[in-house]
Design an enzyme around this catalytic site. Structure first.
Site, PDB file in Angstrom:
ATOM      1  CB  SER A 161      -0.962  -0.039   1.187  1.00 11.16           C
ATOM      2  OG  SER A 161      -1.994   0.899   1.042  1.00 11.16           O
ATOM      3  CG  ASP A 264      -6.648  -2.965  -3.746  1.00  5.61           C
ATOM      4  OD1 ASP A 264      -7.272  -1.985  -3.305  1.00  5.61           O
ATOM      5  OD2 ASP A 264      -5.418  -3.102  -3.629  1.00  5.61           O
ATOM      6  CG  HIS A 296      -5.702  -2.377  -0.047  1.00  8.95           C
ATOM      7  ND1 HIS A 296      -4.797  -2.244  -1.082  1.00  8.95           N
ATOM      8  CD2 HIS A 296      -5.219  -1.601   0.962  1.00  8.95           C
ATOM      9  CE1 HIS A 296      -3.836  -1.419  -0.736  1.00  8.95           C
ATOM     10  NE2 HIS A 296      -4.070  -1.023   0.506  1.00  8.95           N
TER      11      HIS A 296
END
Length: 323
Positions: A161, A264, A296
């Site tokens: 991320s 995601d 995610h």
């Protein structure tokens, strides 16, 4: 006013109108341990006394006995730049698992977080941590484990991320600024971007989400992390993929693994990052691994699933040199 809520991102964090942030997750600290967990020992080492920042170093216990040199992994945690640390249960567990599977030594980096320390401070801290890591290239740095066990011919940087976003930018910078006087190139063999956090004001392609709520939430998160950004989510720190003015052909490594999750919200940004890299003129090799039916950072939220194990296996294979 201190109790009036400005942004409620429960169960992750709440920001009050006074500017105070209440982090609801990622603040628990798991102590490092010289008692092996999954065959891995760990310790915390200060890399920036001025900013009171540390790294957690992970090492396969067997290497302590054999003295062998191992590939070196530098890892930047995710959390929208705002939450989490290397010392939380989430990241202590993941790095222990990844090191055990990869047979490498790893450095998991703490950086100062917004909103108290807005962008670009996390990037500055991350660069400082990399410079500190590379002080060990000649075997005479401040941390014995790195001196004895890190193979600086096999350095990998990774993150998930926001940490994957940091990884990209650090690798771009390493191609321009030497991490050590002893290097002739960037010093980075490859990078792993797990569900990287890139975004833009408009969809990156015709498959990208047009959901107004999702797009607005991403804009708000970036505004919290980078309140002074005049371009919002078109800032080149975050709009790496869509912006034609952002050139990534100079990425300072030879191979890239991009991991994406089918459900995601970032999935199209991440696929398009790989496509942009391929057509940019960059001379390396990029591989994409997509996990179907997952969201995610699913592997951090539920690390015991078969798909999480598959992700770790691919992560480890990349470090071991098996694309």
């Amino acid at each position: 006013m201190d109790s009036e809520i400005a942004f409620d991102f429960s169960p992750n964090f709440i920001i009050y109108k006074s500017g105070r942030i209440e982090r609801l997750t990622g603040e628990t600290i798991v102590p490092s341990s010289l008692t092996p967990h999954n065959g891995v020992v760990s310790k915390d080492v200060v890399y920036s006394p001025a900013d009171k920042l540390s790294v957690r170093v992970f090492l396969p216990e067997k290497a302590v006995k054999t003295g062998e040199k191992l590939p070196l992994l530098v890892y930047f945690h995710g959390g929208a730049f705002i939450i989490e640390t290397p010392f939380s249960p989430t990241y202590d567990t993941f790095l222990t698992t990844a090191v055990s599977a990869s047979d490498c030594i790893a450095v998991s980096v703490d950086y100062r977080r917004p909103p108290e320390h807005p962008i670009p401070i996390p990037y500055d801290n991350s660069w400082t941590s990399l410079k500190w890591v590379f002080t060990h290239i000649g075997g005479c740095g401040p941390e014995d484990w790195l001196n004895k066990h890190a193979d600086f011919s096999k350095v990998f940087i990774a993150g998930d991320s926001a940490g994957a976003n940091i990884t990209h930018h650090m690798t771009m910078r390493a191609a321009k600024e030497k991490l050590s006087p002893e290097l002739s190139g960037s010093g980075i063999s490859g990078i792993i971007l797990v569900h990287p956090y890139f975004w833009s004001k408009t969809p990156v392609d015709d498959k990208d989400t047009t959901d107004a709520t999702k797009r607005s939430m991403s804009e708000v998160l970036w505004k919290i992390a980078s309140p002074d950004s005049k371009d919002g989510v078109d800032d080149p720190w975050i709009n790496v993929v869509q912006s034609e003015s952002v050139d990534i052909s100079g990425l300072g490594c030879g191979k890239v693994l991009v991991m994406v999750a089918e459900l995601d919200v970032l999935v199209r940004q991440d696929w398009c990052y790989a496509a942009k890299l391929e057509r940019s003129g960059w001379k390396g090799e990029v591989v994409v691994m997509e996990t179907e039916g997952e969201r995610h950072v699913f592997h951090l939220k539920d690390p015991d699933t078969e798909k999480a194990h598959e992700l770790v296996k691919k992560f480890a294979s990349f470090i071991k040199g098996v694309m």
